[in-house]
Write a protein that holds these residues in place. Structure first.
Motif, PDB file in Angstrom:
ATOM      1  N   ALA A 235     -44.679 -54.087  23.683  1.00  0.00           N
ATOM      2  CA  ALA A 235     -45.242 -52.705  24.304  1.00  0.00           C
ATOM      3  C   ALA A 235     -44.804 -52.253  25.470  1.00  0.00           C
ATOM      4  O   ALA A 235     -44.740 -51.226  25.940  1.00  0.00           O
ATOM      5  N   GLN A 236     -44.699 -53.318  26.473  1.00  0.00           N
ATOM      6  CA  GLN A 236     -44.271 -53.020  27.766  1.00  0.00           C
ATOM      7  C   GLN A 236     -42.777 -52.934  27.907  1.00  0.00           C
ATOM      8  O   GLN A 236     -42.667 -52.604  29.123  1.00  0.00           O
ATOM      9  N   ARG A 237     -41.929 -53.594  27.223  1.00  0.00           N
ATOM     10  CA  ARG A 237     -40.731 -53.403  27.370  1.00  0.00           C
ATOM     11  C   ARG A 237     -40.010 -52.947  26.169  1.00  0.00           C
ATOM     12  O   ARG A 237     -39.133 -53.499  25.791  1.00  0.00           O
TER      13      ARG A 237
ATOM     14  N   HIS B  96     -42.364 -67.993  28.117  1.00  0.00           N
ATOM     15  CA  HIS B  96     -41.552 -66.561  27.727  1.00  0.00           C
ATOM     16  C   HIS B  96     -40.207 -67.094  28.819  1.00  0.00           C
ATOM     17  O   HIS B  96     -40.346 -67.241  30.069  1.00  0.00           O
TER      18      HIS B  96
ATOM     19  N   GLU C 255     -47.454 -57.544  23.375  1.00  0.00           N
ATOM     20  CA  GLU C 255     -48.115 -57.096  24.620  1.00  0.00           C
ATOM     21  C   GLU C 255     -46.653 -57.014  25.381  1.00  0.00           C
ATOM     22  O   GLU C 255     -46.248 -55.853  25.850  1.00  0.00           O
ATOM     23  N   GLU C 256     -45.398 -57.745  25.170  1.00  0.00           N
ATOM     24  CA  GLU C 256     -44.343 -57.832  25.877  1.00  0.00           C
ATOM     25  C   GLU C 256     -43.451 -56.597  25.231  1.00  0.00           C
ATOM     26  O   GLU C 256     -42.806 -56.000  25.773  1.00  0.00           O
TER      27      GLU C 256
ATOM     28  N   TRP D  91     -49.386 -62.230  22.776  1.00  0.00           N
ATOM     29  CA  TRP D  91     -48.519 -62.043  24.121  1.00  0.00           C
ATOM     30  C   TRP D  91     -47.173 -61.351  23.758  1.00  0.00           C
ATOM     31  O   TRP D  91     -46.758 -60.626  24.629  1.00  0.00           O
TER      32      TRP D  91
END
Length: 232
Positions: free
Chosen positions: A42-44, A226, A39-40, A36
């Motif tokens: 990579a996205q932010r 989160h 992922e975060e 997780w």
């Protein structure tokens, strides 16, 4: 004796880590926490320092599983890993050297419940992420743990106090002083904690923290949180 201690090593996120009692053995669920976080990030990408990868603080590093997994998969990242137990600090050092990641990790013996612990962390600058699999078992549930856990693993790494929140609330109290303006906290918790943490944060508006995400583990239990820092 747990098989991980008998073998002396165990795989976590594709890494072979040395295991020695009584340092806490990482569980499969915690691999989902790492996924997780990845992922975060990579996205932010805007939420981390633009000139480099994220600076991550791990509270309660144990064997170094979380910290070293993140380092191995985020090539420009750096980690500050803290644990109050010398055995854990030593083992994380050994695993960092084993994986040749020692140049990007600072490992500190530190109790986050001690007064003034922030001053030991401030020199490294504001961090982008705080990640932790803290002690979160409700004290009354400790006696239900499997005998091999009670006999061999460090129970301090498991017992979170009456409502399993003792270390969680310390992390949430410290985090705003350590995080950058839009930093995040990722926690592994008991399935009863999302509601308890949400309520606790509502009672501490001065921290400027919001619970922005809850994720289930592979058994369908709410297991990961989160929490994000917002502008005062």
């Amino acid at each position: 004796m747990p098989v991980q201690y008998i073998l002396g090593e165990w795989d976590f996120q594709g890494l072979s880590l040395k295991m020695v009692p009584p340092v806490f053995i990482p569980r499969p669920e915690t691999e989902e926490l790492v996924e997780w976080v990845l992922e975060e990030v990579a996205q932010r990408p805007h939420a981390v320092r633009t000139q480099d990868g994220p600076l991550i603080l791990e509270v309660g590093c144990g064997s170094g599983a979380i910290a070293l997994s993140l380092l191995s998969q985020l090539p420009k990242s750096q980690v500050i890993a803290v644990d109050k137990e010398e055995a854990a600090v030593t083992l994380t050092h050994e695993n960092a050297q084993r994986l040749r990641l020692q140049d990007r990790i600072r490992i500190i013996c530190l109790d986050v419940t001690s007064e003034g612990c922030c001053t030991d962390l401030w020199p490294w600058g504001p961090v982008d992420l705080v990640v932790s699999n803290p002690p979160y078992i409700f004290h009354k549930d400790m006696e239900q743990l499997a005998p091999e856990i009670r006999s061999y693993e460090d129970l301090v790494a498991l017992d979170g106090g009456d409502e399993g929140m003792d270390i969680i609330t310390h992390i949430l109290t410290l985090a705003p002083r350590l995080l950058n303006a839009s930093g995040s906290i990722f926690l592994e918790v008991d399935p009863r904690h999302p509601e308890l943490v949400s309520s606790w944060l509502q009672g501490h508006p001065d921290l400027h923290l919001s619970l922005v995400g809850v994720r289930e583990d592979f058994c369908g239990r709410p297991r990961f949180l989160h929490v994000q820092k917002s502008a005062p």
